[in-house]
Design a protein around this motif. Structure first.
Motif, short mmCIF file in Angstrom:
data_model
loop_
_atom_site.label_atom_id
_atom_site.label_comp_id
_atom_site.label_asym_id
_atom_site.label_seq_id
_atom_site.Cartn_x
_atom_site.Cartn_y
_atom_site.Cartn_z
N GLU A 1 16.04 21.08 -31.24
CA GLU A 1 15.94 20.35 -32.51
C GLU A 1 17.10 20.57 -33.47
OE1 GLU A 1 12.09 21.29 -34.08
OE2 GLU A 1 11.05 20.26 -32.43
N SER A 2 17.90 21.55 -33.24
CA SER A 2 18.94 21.91 -34.21
C SER A 2 19.93 20.77 -34.49
CB SER A 2 19.71 23.13 -33.70
OG SER A 2 20.94 23.25 -34.38
N GLU A 3 20.09 20.48 -35.76
CA GLU A 3 21.06 19.47 -36.17
C GLU A 3 22.48 19.98 -35.93
OE1 GLU A 3 19.82 17.73 -39.94
OE2 GLU A 3 21.92 17.22 -40.34
N ALA A 4 22.68 21.27 -36.17
CA ALA A 4 24.01 21.86 -35.94
C ALA A 4 24.42 21.64 -34.48
CB ALA A 4 24.00 23.34 -36.28
N ILE A 5 23.50 21.93 -33.57
CA ILE A 5 23.82 21.82 -32.15
C ILE A 5 23.90 20.37 -31.69
CG2 ILE A 5 22.87 22.27 -29.83
CD1 ILE A 5 22.18 25.05 -30.87
N ASN A 6 22.94 19.57 -32.10
CA ASN A 6 22.86 18.22 -31.56
C ASN A 6 23.69 17.18 -32.31
OD1 ASN A 6 20.91 18.71 -29.33
ND2 ASN A 6 19.68 19.47 -31.04
N GLU A 7 24.08 17.49 -33.55
CA GLU A 7 24.87 16.51 -34.29
C GLU A 7 26.24 17.01 -34.73
OE1 GLU A 7 22.22 14.60 -37.21
OE2 GLU A 7 20.77 14.75 -35.54
N MET A 8 26.34 18.29 -35.07
CA MET A 8 27.63 18.76 -35.58
C MET A 8 28.58 19.21 -34.48
SD MET A 8 26.26 20.66 -38.98
CE MET A 8 27.85 20.78 -39.80
N ALA B 1 33.42 25.75 -39.95
CA ALA B 1 32.69 27.02 -39.81
C ALA B 1 31.56 27.14 -40.82
CB ALA B 1 33.64 28.20 -39.94
N GLU B 2 31.87 26.92 -42.08
CA GLU B 2 30.86 27.13 -43.11
C GLU B 2 29.71 26.14 -42.95
OE1 GLU B 2 32.44 27.29 -47.06
OE2 GLU B 2 30.47 27.84 -47.89
N ALA B 3 30.07 24.87 -42.75
CA ALA B 3 29.04 23.83 -42.61
C ALA B 3 28.12 24.12 -41.41
CB ALA B 3 29.71 22.47 -42.45
N ILE B 4 28.71 24.52 -40.30
CA ILE B 4 27.92 24.81 -39.09
C ILE B 4 27.00 26.02 -39.31
CG2 ILE B 4 28.09 25.69 -36.69
CD1 ILE B 4 29.39 23.22 -36.12
N LEU B 5 27.55 27.07 -39.89
CA LEU B 5 26.75 28.27 -40.11
C LEU B 5 25.56 27.97 -41.04
CD1 LEU B 5 26.44 31.33 -39.60
CD2 LEU B 5 27.86 31.71 -41.62
N GLU B 6 25.84 27.24 -42.11
CA GLU B 6 24.77 26.89 -43.05
C GLU B 6 23.69 26.04 -42.37
OE1 GLU B 6 24.30 28.35 -45.93
OE2 GLU B 6 26.12 29.40 -45.29
N GLN B 7 24.15 25.04 -41.61
CA GLN B 7 23.20 24.16 -40.94
C GLN B 7 22.39 24.92 -39.89
OE1 GLN B 7 22.58 20.88 -41.84
NE2 GLN B 7 20.80 21.27 -40.52
N MET B 8 23.05 25.83 -39.19
CA MET B 8 22.32 26.61 -38.18
C MET B 8 21.24 27.44 -38.84
SD MET B 8 24.70 27.88 -35.07
CE MET B 8 23.57 29.07 -34.39
N LYS B 9 21.57 28.04 -39.97
CA LYS B 9 20.57 28.86 -40.67
C LYS B 9 19.40 27.99 -41.13
CE LYS B 9 23.47 32.63 -42.28
NZ LYS B 9 24.09 33.26 -43.46
#
Ligand code: 6CS
Length: 316
Positions: A96-103, A296-304
């Motif tokens: 379900e992760s947006e970071a993984i599936n979209e970013m 980096a920052e956007a991905i880390l925030e989205q992952m969290k």
């Protein structure tokens, strides 16, 4: 057509089980054939990635542990204690992760790759010659890590002397004493017989092994839409299969290790013992923001955010 698919493990290891399921699905639902290339048939992880980027291979499984140099954002998987321990939560996160599936997909596209999926391969454990209960015990230990700058940082923060090496050099390195430690999931420690050249296994709970499967982008985009969908469906079936396959695998593998080498110690660190390892997370996260690329920052925030969503929906 015959499509070529290479991965970093043996046929009967997790990446191989995934690849075999994918092959089975593709062959059942199309006229194409998938030819599988396990570890050792086409070179190291870096070699198969190059072959996939250049189109010699149509599919490749490469773990972020090796992709960090190519896609700096992929190093996010080496911020310690970021991923949950709970396997069900972890699987949902990957789905379900947006970071993984979209970013992540656009970042892989920049490298000529269509990211098809990422999936977990199990709790990462340390194997060493001496017992480990605190970062002090890693002092002066030459500890092999995958060739990923943030993983190097992380083991430096843990107090070890990180030594990045390709997989093919690990068993020999442990045997000759060039390295004295390494980390991997239990199934891999068992299947590769790394326990033969190690005395202690320590469960620090700092990570779960993530891997990624991708296609050559030009190849994928050149396919008719229904074939692209057929591939994505085959990936989804293989994903579910590999999550089921791994149920109980860690404990089974540890039992096999214990049976093959009764003198080995397997230690799960207590919360208190984990504390000093956990305290390095902030520092490694800061380093990720420095070296993890533009996103980096956007991905880390989205992952969290994604991780919190999964944790709260599972009620923990
Ligand atoms: O430690 C490594 O390099 C390897 N570990 C696993 C679980 N899969 C592939 C990778 O090359």
């Amino acid at each position: 057509d015959t499509w070529r698919y290479a991965f970093e493990e043996a046929m009967d290891e997790v990446q191989g089980i995934f690849a075999q399921k994918f092959k089975e699905e593709v062959e059942a639902n199309s006229d194409h054939t998938v030819q599988l290339f396990p570890f050792g048939t086409l070179g190291e992880s870096a070699d198969i990635m190059e072959q996939a980027q250049s189109g010699i291979l149509q599919f490749v499984d490469q773990s972020p542990g090796f992709t960090g140099a190519l896609i700096p954002e992929a190093q996010v998987f080496f911020v310690p204690y970021l991923l949950p321990q709970d396997e069900e939560q972890l699987a949902t996160f990957f789905e379900e992760s947006e970071a993984i599936n979209e970013m992540f997909p656009p970042l892989y596209e920049e490298q000529g790759l269509k990211l098809l999926t990422m999936f977990p391969e199990g709790e990462v454990m340390m194997t060493t010659q001496e017992p480990v209960t605190s970062p002090e015990d890693l002092n002066e230990v030459k500890f092999r890590v995958m060739t990923n700058p943030l993983l190097v940082e992380s083991y430096q923060a843990f107090g070890a002397t990180p030594t990045p090496l390709p997989w093919g050099e690990v068993y020999g390195g442990l045997q000759t004493g060039i390295i004295q430690g390494q980390e991997n999931p239990a199934f891999f420690i068992e299947s590769t017989k790394m326990y033969e050249v190690t005395e202690h296994i320590t469960r620090t709970g700092h990570n779960n092994f993530t891997t990624a499967v991708m296609a050559n982008l030009d190849f994928f985009e050149g396919l008719p839409e229904e074939e692209q969908t057929m591939i994505q469906d085959a990936i989804d079936v293989a994903f579910d299969h590999i999550i089921d396959y791994q149920e109980g695998l860690t404990e089974e593998s540890l039992e096999k290790i214990k049976e093959a080498k009764p003198s080995i110690t397997i230690t799960t660190l207590s919360e208190e013992e984990r504390q000093p390892f956990m305290e390095t997370a902030d520092e490694v996260e800061q380093e990720f923001l420095e070296i993890g690329g533009d996103q980096a920052e956007a991905i880390l925030e989205q992952m969290k955010e994604d991780l919190e969503a999964v944790a709260s929906s599972s009620g923990s």
